[in-house]
Enzyme design. Sequence first.
Site, PDB file in Angstrom:
ATOM      1  N   CYS A   2      66.448  35.401  51.713  1.00 55.94           N
ATOM      2  CA  CYS A   2      65.627  36.592  51.777  1.00 55.94           C
ATOM      3  C   CYS A   2      66.499  37.835  51.812  1.00 55.94           C
ATOM      4  CB  CYS A   2      64.750  36.552  53.040  1.00 55.94           C
ATOM      5  SG  CYS A   2      63.746  35.041  53.182  1.00 55.94           S
ATOM      6  N   GLU A  77      69.616  29.940  55.484  1.00 50.48           N
ATOM      7  CA  GLU A  77      69.041  28.625  55.770  1.00 50.48           C
ATOM      8  C   GLU A  77      69.812  27.988  56.923  1.00 50.48           C
ATOM      9  OE1 GLU A  77      66.374  27.443  54.441  1.00 50.48           O
ATOM     10  OE2 GLU A  77      66.155  28.655  52.630  1.00 50.48           O
TER      11      GLU A  77
END
Length: 631
Positions: A2, A77
Amino acid sequence: MCGIAGIFHCGTPKPVDPSRLTRMCEAIAHRGPDGSGVWTAPGVGLGHRRLSIIDLAGSPQPMPSFDGRAMLVFNGEIYNFRELRRELEGLGARFRTHGDSETILAAWQQWGVDCLRRLQGMFAFAIYDLEKRELFLARDRLGVKPLFTALLSDGSLAFGSELKALLAHPLLRREVDPLAVEDYLAWGYVPDHRSILTGVEKLPAGHYRLLKHDASPAAPVRWWDVSFLERRRDKPEDLEAELLFHLREAVGSRMIADVPLGAFLSGGVDSSSVVALMSESSPEPVRTCSIGFDHASLDETSYARLVAERFHTDHRERIVSSDDFDEIDRLSGMFDEPFADASALPTWRVCQLARETVTVALSGDGADEAFAGYRRQSFHAAEERARALLPRWLRQSVFGTLGKYYPKADWAPRPLRAKTTFQSLASSGEEGYARALAVMPPEIRQTLYTDGFRRRLEGYRAEQPLLALMHRAPARSGLDRAQYADLAFWLPGDILTKVDRTSMAVGLEAREPLLDHRLVEFAASLPEKLRIRRGQGKWLLKHAMERYLPHSVLYRPKQGFVTPIAQWLRGPLASEARAIGRGARIARTGWFDGDRLSALAEAHISGKSDHSRFLWQMLMLDRSLRQLGVA
């Protein structure tokens, strides 16, 4: 994967304008095309752009903790989030979602800053603790994910995943840092200890910052570093088995996703090893992609195809024109700061190809740094042996003289290109390796600057931070220090920046299993003879992969992505090259000697010399200044 942005008032907790956060997030919308959000409270605001990978519908951000006492924005992540979640549930934590974001929040509330050591993955995140009224900024161990910060004139600290986010804030100063220009000319990128704009900083890899409303901004704190001080004494076959265990763990953990997943496949050792181990653990054919060029000497698709056929992957390849010079404006726009690694263009192309069918792609980046795969590392190890045999006064006298008068001879066969080697042997090991890393040595850079710009540098040389880093490296040998420099300096500044920006530009998440920190720590403990043997780098890695990959893939000469910039600058970009000395934005800065730049451009265009790397650097600097609207 993101994009994040935020504003934090370090003094009086003034209100944060949500529209400013919205504009900051819109500037990095390419990083997260699947969703957006903004949250504000007195003195703080957090913004987020989401690329959905795990828990596709259930983990919007900014995300509150279960008890509402903390708020998170996160880019990256966490590969062990399920194990952490079970542990935290055993300690009483409760969860509303099924992703990794809420796990970070719970880990922060349970362990504070020590939660970082428990996270396995790539990340840059911000957590605002509403009870403690403090902001926690953190970046992963090796700097896979970026985080820019800037202290603004109203006393607030702005942060974002890219410089673009900060540029969207009206109070950001757009003044070029002259030291960053010197850094850029030396390395071809602006390293993580600097930014092209004065007042902008990058949170270093493996660091965090803890900020409070009632205190001045705290300096970054290191929470992780790789050490080369230990040496494993196990049998080579045992170390090989342990290496394969780490490789399988690293690759397997990065195959978790709720979206289509694949891999880049260049046909080199590293990407081929990742694909081999993915195929071993996947019930379905691995999706692979590679690109080639319309010049046979630059094309590697035959090796990629060989690996794809061996593991029956779902393989796609595309031949792209090497004449992609018309895309340089888009390319420079991806990086904000000047970035002259010409392999960025083909890297972007392979990301575009991957994104047509997958949202996540595994890469082979990191093995050269961790396992000593670069030719310069092998040369440095050999030079260090020579330095150990000869006193410095003798090396300076003999090799210094040879280095001064020996012709540069870039056109000659490699064994005859001795000038750089002589110059290196006359110096310390650290100085020699800095010269090997540099795109442009200091004596050449000095001839390009005007007297006024040299005064602005106040004696600063770009090599100084690198030399200091190598001197204090937790290392036992010259090879250790060289690899430490590659992991701490070159990797985040060049390689990871290139992959992050080009992949995020197309909404693709790139994962680097060979940069799993446990694998990197293991590699740093290997005896030198298992890293380099008979001049062959990555020796143990290649030996371990012999059971998977053919000899022609493992032991062929290393070749990276190549772009024919020398031909471009003599052909379609010749006018651009000429403008560097006269008429381009950088020619009007007063930093450079215009006559000198023009002479180098004409010598290249005429074919008398090859100044393509330098001219490409200057062209990308000019484009960057134009994009930033400075100088």
